[in-house]
Design an enzyme around this catalytic site. Structure first.
Site, PDB file in Angstrom:
ATOM      1  N   LYS A  72       3.556  -0.682   5.631  1.00 60.57           N
ATOM      2  CA  LYS A  72       4.763   0.157   4.635  1.00 60.57           C
ATOM      3  C   LYS A  72       5.110   1.182   4.715  1.00 60.57           C
ATOM      4  O   LYS A  72       4.420   1.804   6.045  1.00 60.57           O
ATOM      5  CB  LYS A  72       3.321   0.643   3.839  1.00 60.57           C
ATOM      6  CG  LYS A  72       3.438   0.927   2.613  1.00 60.57           C
ATOM      7  CD  LYS A  72       4.139   0.140   1.382  1.00 60.57           C
ATOM      8  CE  LYS A  72       5.330   0.304  -0.216  1.00 60.57           C
ATOM      9  NZ  LYS A  72       6.211   0.079   0.478  1.00 60.57           N
TER      10      LYS A  72
ATOM     11  N   LYS B 225      -0.770   8.237   7.578  1.00 58.98           N
ATOM     12  CA  LYS B 225      -0.151   8.959   6.371  1.00 58.98           C
ATOM     13  C   LYS B 225      -1.432   7.815   5.320  1.00 58.98           C
ATOM     14  O   LYS B 225      -2.344   8.449   4.870  1.00 58.98           O
ATOM     15  CB  LYS B 225       0.951   8.994   6.062  1.00 58.98           C
ATOM     16  CG  LYS B 225       1.440   9.401   5.400  1.00 58.98           C
ATOM     17  CD  LYS B 225       2.642   9.339   4.399  1.00 58.98           C
ATOM     18  CE  LYS B 225       3.675   9.369   5.416  1.00 58.98           C
ATOM     19  NZ  LYS B 225       4.811   9.561   5.346  1.00 58.98           N
TER      20      LYS B 225
ATOM     21  N   LYS C  51       8.267   0.763   9.131  1.00 54.06           N
ATOM     22  CA  LYS C  51       8.944   1.568   9.228  1.00 54.06           C
ATOM     23  C   LYS C  51      10.916   1.106   9.557  1.00 54.06           C
ATOM     24  O   LYS C  51      10.482   0.719  10.303  1.00 54.06           O
ATOM     25  CB  LYS C  51       9.103   3.724   9.641  1.00 54.06           C
ATOM     26  CG  LYS C  51      10.373   4.481   9.120  1.00 54.06           C
ATOM     27  CD  LYS C  51       9.290   4.949   8.028  1.00 54.06           C
ATOM     28  CE  LYS C  51      10.841   6.193   7.495  1.00 54.06           C
ATOM     29  NZ  LYS C  51       9.264   7.050   6.189  1.00 54.06           N
TER      30      LYS C  51
ATOM     31  N   THR D  49       6.665  11.729  -4.431  1.00 54.57           N
ATOM     32  CA  THR D  49       6.562  12.778  -2.492  1.00 54.57           C
ATOM     33  C   THR D  49       6.446  13.707  -3.685  1.00 54.57           C
ATOM     34  O   THR D  49       5.388  14.838  -2.727  1.00 54.57           O
ATOM     35  CB  THR D  49       7.837  12.160  -1.971  1.00 54.57           C
ATOM     36  OG1 THR D  49       7.914  11.021  -2.008  1.00 54.57           O
ATOM     37  CG2 THR D  49       7.048  12.391  -0.754  1.00 54.57           C
TER      38      THR D  49
ATOM     39  N   ASN E  92      15.219  13.827  -2.418  1.00 50.28           N
ATOM     40  CA  ASN E  92      14.347  13.071  -3.458  1.00 50.28           C
ATOM     41  C   ASN E  92      12.707  14.272  -3.267  1.00 50.28           C
ATOM     42  O   ASN E  92      12.599  14.316  -4.402  1.00 50.28           O
ATOM     43  CB  ASN E  92      13.894  11.831  -2.857  1.00 50.28           C
ATOM     44  CG  ASN E  92      13.093  11.190  -3.436  1.00 50.28           C
ATOM     45  OD1 ASN E  92      11.510  10.910  -3.402  1.00 50.28           O
ATOM     46  ND2 ASN E  92      13.305  10.880  -5.142  1.00 50.28           N
TER      47      ASN E  92
ATOM     48  N   SER F  60       3.522   4.630  -4.500  1.00 50.31           N
ATOM     49  CA  SER F  60       4.635   2.865  -3.891  1.00 50.31           C
ATOM     50  C   SER F  60       3.161   1.886  -4.069  1.00 50.31           C
ATOM     51  O   SER F  60       3.477   0.336  -4.769  1.00 50.31           O
ATOM     52  CB  SER F  60       5.349   2.473  -1.829  1.00 50.31           C
ATOM     53  OG  SER F  60       6.226   2.919  -2.542  1.00 50.31           O
TER      54      SER F  60
END
Ligand code: GLU
Length: 431
Positions: free
Chosen positions: A70, A94, A106, A190, A221, A349
């Site tokens: 992810k 994470k 990623k 976030t 963001n 997410s």
């Protein structure tokens, strides 16, 4: 003084420290020091003028012991494979520290998206998905937004994958627009998570958030929403910045007004009633809370001596180098590490993916309550481990929790042998 700013080497160092502290078998480090799969792709894009430009993209899957890989996709001119490998590695830890059932991945494309028209950006986004389609999927690897990518780009990516598969596959991408399976609260998630742990960290340091002065690097963001949420909580936002520079007003800035200025001019710079400063100057301002919310390697051995913040909360991935970490520790400035502080995005997410899998959608209140519970729990676990172990900072504590989980997952799956000292495993997971 060291110039060692390779993010992937830094990620490996952080892993090494946790493996050593946990006294795990060397095989844990050997398996996790390199990503399981790194893919480089070539993306030819037809430009509006009829010419063809060829872009380079990457998708890295670091580890998937605890679930599908992810992590976001970054569109930036400075993207390189080592950076994507570092970001994928950080995603593994994470997700593990939060306890969501994912591994780490990623992606990135070397491009300055400002140079592309909307139609070119769409073709690039679709071309990227065509190139990585064999390795992604709702149970394999789930991309999401990162630097310079947004819900519209996620919509094109999800659509392209669905066209390839000949059925709707909402769960392959998160951070989508609401109308096609996005989650309420994902855009701000976030930043919302950053604010939850800022509340926890200020409380622990006896700083009153309502009167706290806050400096934020980055107005994307993470930075822009963090500024707005903290402003709503009566914190004083004294400085903000973006790639073009920063603005400072010791009396406080209204981030909603700054957003209007950005919409009109393309940057925070030249905001009326504030002094223009550089990004470098911004980091060195006196403040209670410093939130780096831009790119990697911002707080380094070059500027750490001048950092005057009382606490640092890492909205960005990898903003602090290991050398700087050591000096911040000596200076008594606590750092809420990226894998904890900015985990709100991937957590929502996860909620989005769960909602896609269920076909049943939650209220914004439900999303934010669950996010709040998770962020406060992760902060508390990390903080307690840090407080009960001499000689470690919060980053090492967070990595210890994360690496322990990944190692346990790999061990029960039979990927590695007897890597875990038994009583250590119990002591940490008991919290
Ligand atoms: N790009 C974000 C991060 O670095 C979110 C990733 C995701 O939602 O998968 O955590």
């Amino acid at each position: 003084m060291s110039q060692k700013l390779n993010s992937f080497e830094i990620a490996q160092q952080q892993l090494r420290m946790a493996v050593d502290k946990l006294e795990l078998d060397a095989s844990v480090y050997e398996v996790l020091k390199n990503p399981k799969r790194s893919m480089t792709v070539v993306i030819p894009v037809r430009m509006d003028d009829g010419s063809t430009r060829v872009f380079t993209g990457y998708r890295v899957q670091h580890n998937d012991a605890l679930g599908p890989a992810k992590g976001g996709v970054r569109f930036h001119q400075d993207v390189n494979l080592d950076e994507v490998k570092a970001l994928a590695t950080w995603m593994t830890f994470k997700c593990a520290v939060v306890g969501i059932p994912y591994g780490g991945g990623k992606g990135g494309v070397i491009v300055d998206p400002e140079e592309l028209s909307r139609a070119e950006l769409e073709r690039l986004s679709r071309g990227y998905i065509q190139a990585i389609a064999p390795v992604i999927g709702p149970d394999k690897d789930i991309p999401a937004p990162d630097v310079n990518t947004n819900a519209q780009i996620m919509a094109w990516m999800m659509d392209e994958f669905s066209l390839i598969k000949q059925h709707n596959s909402f769960g392959v991408i998160t951070g989508k627009p609401l109308i096609i399976g996005g989650s309420l609260g994902r855009t701000e998630a976030t930043a919302q998570g950053v604010v939850y742990v800022t509340e926890d960290m200020t409380k622990a340091k006896n700083i009153e958030l309502e009167k706290a002065t806050v400096v934020i690097q980055g107005f994307g963001n993470v930075g822009s929403y963090a500024a707005k949420i903290l402003f709503d909580k009566k914190a004083k936002i004294v400085a903000l910045s973006d790639v073009k520079g920063g603005i400072y007003n010791p009396k406080g800035l209204n981030p909603y007004k700054v957003s209007e200025h950005v919409a009109a001019t393309g940057s925070v710079v030249n905001y009326v009633g504030a002094k223009n400063i550089t990004n470098g100057e911004l980091l060195e301002l006196e403040c209670d809370v410093l939130i780096p919310a831009a790119l990697e390697n911002q707080i380094t051995d070059q500027n750490v001596d001048n950092i005057k913040a009382r606490i640092i909360v890492e909205g960005a991935n990898g903003p602090t180098t290991p050398e700087a970490d050591k000096i911040l520790e000596q200076k008594g400035i606590p750092v809420v590490p990226d894998i904890v502080a900015n985990a709100g995005g991937v957590t929502v997410s996860y909620f989005e993916w769960v909602q896609n899998n269920m076909g049943y959608y939650w209220s914004e209140e439900e999303v934010n309550n669950r996010l709040g519970q998770i962020m406060h729990t992760v902060f508390n676990r990390t903080y307690e481990l840090y407080r009960s172990n001499k000689g470690i900072n919060m980053r090492v504590a967070a990595y210890m929790l994360a690496v322990q989980r990944v190692a346990e997952g790999m061990q029960v799956r039979g990927w590695i042998g007897t890597a875990l000292p038994k009583q250590k495993a119990t002591r940490i997971s008991a919290k």
